[in-house]
Design a protein around this motif. Structure first.
Motif, PDB file in Angstrom:
ATOM      1  N   PRO A   8       1.008  -1.045   0.246  1.00  0.00           N
ATOM      2  CA  PRO A   8      -0.212  -0.233   0.581  1.00  0.00           C
ATOM      3  C   PRO A   8       0.933   1.340   0.103  1.00  0.00           C
ATOM      4  O   PRO A   8       1.674   1.155   0.930  1.00  0.00           O
ATOM      5  N   PHE A  10       0.009   5.251   0.550  1.00  0.00           N
ATOM      6  CA  PHE A  10       0.184   6.542   0.481  1.00  0.00           C
ATOM      7  C   PHE A  10       1.489   7.820   0.387  1.00  0.00           C
ATOM      8  O   PHE A  10       2.017   7.972   2.107  1.00  0.00           O
ATOM      9  N   GLU A  12       4.032   8.462  -0.262  1.00  0.00           N
ATOM     10  CA  GLU A  12       5.646   7.440  -0.084  1.00  0.00           C
ATOM     11  C   GLU A  12       6.362   8.104  -1.436  1.00  0.00           C
ATOM     12  O   GLU A  12       7.715   7.363  -1.598  1.00  0.00           O
ATOM     13  N   ASP A  41      -3.020   4.571  -2.585  1.00  0.00           N
ATOM     14  CA  ASP A  41      -4.153   4.796  -2.229  1.00  0.00           C
ATOM     15  C   ASP A  41      -4.470   6.418  -2.003  1.00  0.00           C
ATOM     16  O   ASP A  41      -4.598   6.903  -0.438  1.00  0.00           O
ATOM     17  N   ALA A  93       5.358  -0.130   2.401  1.00  0.00           N
ATOM     18  CA  ALA A  93       6.504   1.362   0.881  1.00  0.00           C
ATOM     19  C   ALA A  93       7.767   1.496   2.356  1.00  0.00           C
ATOM     20  O   ALA A  93       8.215   1.903   1.594  1.00  0.00           O
ATOM     21  N   ASP A  94       7.369   1.925   3.654  1.00  0.00           N
ATOM     22  CA  ASP A  94       8.474   2.468   4.174  1.00  0.00           C
ATOM     23  C   ASP A  94       9.856   1.192   4.447  1.00  0.00           C
ATOM     24  O   ASP A  94      10.204   2.162   4.840  1.00  0.00           O
ATOM     25  N   GLN A  96       9.981  -0.455   6.546  1.00  0.00           N
ATOM     26  CA  GLN A  96       9.825  -0.518   8.178  1.00  0.00           C
ATOM     27  C   GLN A  96       9.712  -2.231   7.598  1.00  0.00           C
ATOM     28  O   GLN A  96      10.163  -2.918   8.966  1.00  0.00           O
ATOM     29  N   ARG A 195      12.300  -4.627  13.783  1.00  0.00           N
ATOM     30  CA  ARG A 195      11.779  -3.170  13.138  1.00  0.00           C
ATOM     31  C   ARG A 195      13.068  -1.763  13.630  1.00  0.00           C
ATOM     32  O   ARG A 195      12.662  -1.291  14.512  1.00  0.00           O
ATOM     33  N   ARG A 198      11.365   4.521   9.558  1.00  0.00           N
ATOM     34  CA  ARG A 198      11.117   4.370   8.373  1.00  0.00           C
ATOM     35  C   ARG A 198      12.442   4.518   7.660  1.00  0.00           C
ATOM     36  O   ARG A 198      12.732   5.905   8.302  1.00  0.00           O
ATOM     37  N   THR A 203       5.641   9.010   8.994  1.00  0.00           N
ATOM     38  CA  THR A 203       4.666   8.511   9.105  1.00  0.00           C
ATOM     39  C   THR A 203       3.316   8.553   8.529  1.00  0.00           C
ATOM     40  O   THR A 203       3.199  10.154   8.831  1.00  0.00           O
ATOM     41  N   LYS A 204       2.086   7.828   7.965  1.00  0.00           N
ATOM     42  CA  LYS A 204       0.767   7.882   7.511  1.00  0.00           C
ATOM     43  C   LYS A 204      -0.150   7.895   9.060  1.00  0.00           C
ATOM     44  O   LYS A 204      -1.282   7.847   8.019  1.00  0.00           O
TER      45      LYS A 204
HETATM   46  N1  UDP Z   1      -1.228   3.766   4.079  1.00  0.00           N
HETATM   47  C1  UDP Z   1      -2.020   3.664   3.035  1.00  0.00           C
HETATM   48  N2  UDP Z   1      -2.663   4.989   3.365  1.00  0.00           N
HETATM   49  C2  UDP Z   1      -3.080   5.114   4.091  1.00  0.00           C
HETATM   50  C3  UDP Z   1      -2.363   5.201   5.900  1.00  0.00           C
HETATM   51  C4  UDP Z   1      -0.881   5.055   5.339  1.00  0.00           C
HETATM   52  O1  UDP Z   1      -1.635   3.006   2.244  1.00  0.00           O
HETATM   53  O2  UDP Z   1      -3.861   6.325   4.788  1.00  0.00           O
HETATM   54  C5  UDP Z   1       0.519   2.481   3.797  1.00  0.00           C
HETATM   55  C6  UDP Z   1       1.446   3.801   3.778  1.00  0.00           C
HETATM   56  O3  UDP Z   1       1.994   4.491   2.393  1.00  0.00           O
HETATM   57  C7  UDP Z   1       2.957   2.566   4.261  1.00  0.00           C
HETATM   58  C8  UDP Z   1       1.937   1.636   5.500  1.00  0.00           C
HETATM   59  O4  UDP Z   1      -0.211   1.944   5.068  1.00  0.00           O
HETATM   60  O5  UDP Z   1       3.150   1.650   3.237  1.00  0.00           O
HETATM   61  C9  UDP Z   1       2.297   1.512   6.664  1.00  0.00           C
HETATM   62  O6  UDP Z   1       2.065   2.911   6.689  1.00  0.00           O
HETATM   63  P1  UDP Z   1       2.813   3.916   7.789  1.00  0.00           P
HETATM   64  O7  UDP Z   1       4.557   3.645   7.437  1.00  0.00           O
HETATM   65  O8  UDP Z   1       2.802   5.581   7.557  1.00  0.00           O
HETATM   66  O9  UDP Z   1       2.619   3.279   9.377  1.00  0.00           O
HETATM   67  P2  UDP Z   1       3.226   3.455  10.060  1.00  0.00           P
HETATM   68  O10 UDP Z   1       4.499   2.475  10.119  1.00  0.00           O
HETATM   69  O11 UDP Z   1       4.021   4.084  10.858  1.00  0.00           O
HETATM   70  O12 UDP Z   1       2.434   2.482  11.953  1.00  0.00           O
END
Ligand code: UDP
Ligand code: MG
Length: 351
Positions: A8, A10, A12, A41, A93-94, A96, A195, A198, A203-204
């Protein structure tokens, strides 16, 4: 065999070139056929443009573009719906979720596991507060959602085709994919990993999105909050009865009733608050029933590249639009210079 990697995306754009750079050698080294299904997304940055360029350079890179932001869980669902591999890995995608873990996950799949979950081993630098809230979250989730829910396991997992198909049968609007996988109860292997931060970008998942996500997780699997509000109401009623006895005693025996004004106000406030919370909880469940009942699609795919645009997953809209290869920029609102630089770096990687 064929492996699908569902990602996914968003906003990125910062991390996508690094993602391709890191992912590609790992996938090439697996010695099996593969595809990468990227779900945009509703990104507002130049992610869409980068994905499009990458997809045109390599037909194994497949792109779905949502018409707007439908959320992380909807994006994962769409990726799974359109994937064609014998095994499917979902990852962020990040970076992590390290691609280096893929060979180990694939080995577990070959041993016959339907679900291979990557478990986050804690980072040394994490604060006590973060560790505490994380364990509380997982304890509540295991109790309220499903005791098969593995602690510290996110959406980074490998699913067999069987598991993907089984999961595809769940078309509920408010989705907690981890809970659905636990609910299936398939044979699951755990692969631990560290883990990291990023690779780029931010973060999204701001706090409000995380709280909403946790609430969706609980409310889509359990009526525990409703039961708790019922028990709370019963406890308060019991206290009310006890206090009433005390008040009656004060009125008829001690004759000192006026004294109780302050406590009366406090109790009134407490009870009104408790009642409003209980009504709010019921209201939220009713709203979710209402949304479920309307049966609206889980996502709308506005465009796709290198994918079967005619595919029609249940309870989803795919407009069947594949972007003609000769059509350039439909992203009128992006900084062209930045896009050109990024596109050049992606082309470099794709070579
Ligand atoms: N993402 C998405 N839609 C959203 C929020 C996040 O597709 O509304 C994707 C984002 O691009 C990433 C993944 O979900 O690939 C995880 O998001 P993020 O890394 O920001 O979350 P965290 O690791 O900080 O919990
Ligand atoms: Mg992340």
């Amino acid at each position: 065999m064929k492996l699908s990697v569902v990602i996914p995306v968003f906003n990125e754009a910062e991390v996508l070139p690094t993602l391709f750079q890191t992912l590609r050698p790992v996938l090439d080294g697996l010695g099996c056929e593969y595809e990468i299904v990227l779900v945009d997304d509703g990104s507002k940055d130049d992610s869409a443009c980068i994905l499009e360029v990458a997809a045109r350079a390599d037909s194994r890179i497949k792109v779905l573009r949502f018409s707007r932001n439908f959320g992380h869980q909807a994006a994962i669902t769409a990726g799974l719906d359109f994937s064609t591999g014998d095994a499917v890995v979902v990852m962020d995608a990040d970076l992590q979720d390290p691609p280096e873990l893929l060979p180990e996950m694939l080995a577990k799949y070959r041993e016959g596991y339907d679900v291979v979950s990557a478990q986050r081993v804690r980072r040394d630098g994490e604060t006590l507060f973060k560790r505490a809230t994380a364990s509380i979250f997982y304890a509540i989730m295991r109790r309220a959602v499903d005791e098969r829910l593995q602690p510290q396991v996110g959406d980074f997992r490998l699913l067999s085709r069987r598991a993907v198909e089984a999961l595809g049968g769940f078309r509920e609007q408010h989705r907690f994919v981890r809970g659905l996988i636990a609910w299936l109860g398939l044979k699951e292997a755990i692969v631990p990993f560290r883990r990291q931060a990023r690779a780029a970008g931010t973060t999204k998942y701001p706090v409000w999105k995380m709280v909403r996500f946790a609430w969706t997780a609980i409310s889509s699997f359990s009526a525990l909050p409703l039961k708790l509000s019922l028990y709370g109401g019963m406890g308060l009623t019991f206290l009310g009865v006890v206090y009433s006895v005390l008040v009656l005693y004060e009125t008829f025996v001690l004759r000192t009733t006026v004294r109780g004004w302050a406590s009366l106000v406090c109790i009134q406030l407490l009870f009104s608050g408790a009642i409003l919370i209980a009504i709010g909880l019921v209201g939220d469940y009713v709203a979710r029933i209402y949304e479920e009942l309307k049966g609206r699609p889980l996502y709308v795919v506005a465009a796709s590249t290198n994918l079967d645009a005619a595919a029609k997953p249940a309870r989803a809209v795919s407009l069947g639009a594949t972007i003609p290869p000769d059509r350039e920029l439909w992203w009128n609102d992006v900084d062209l210079e930045k896009v050109r630089a990024r596109v050049a770096s992606v082309r470099e990687v794709a070579r």
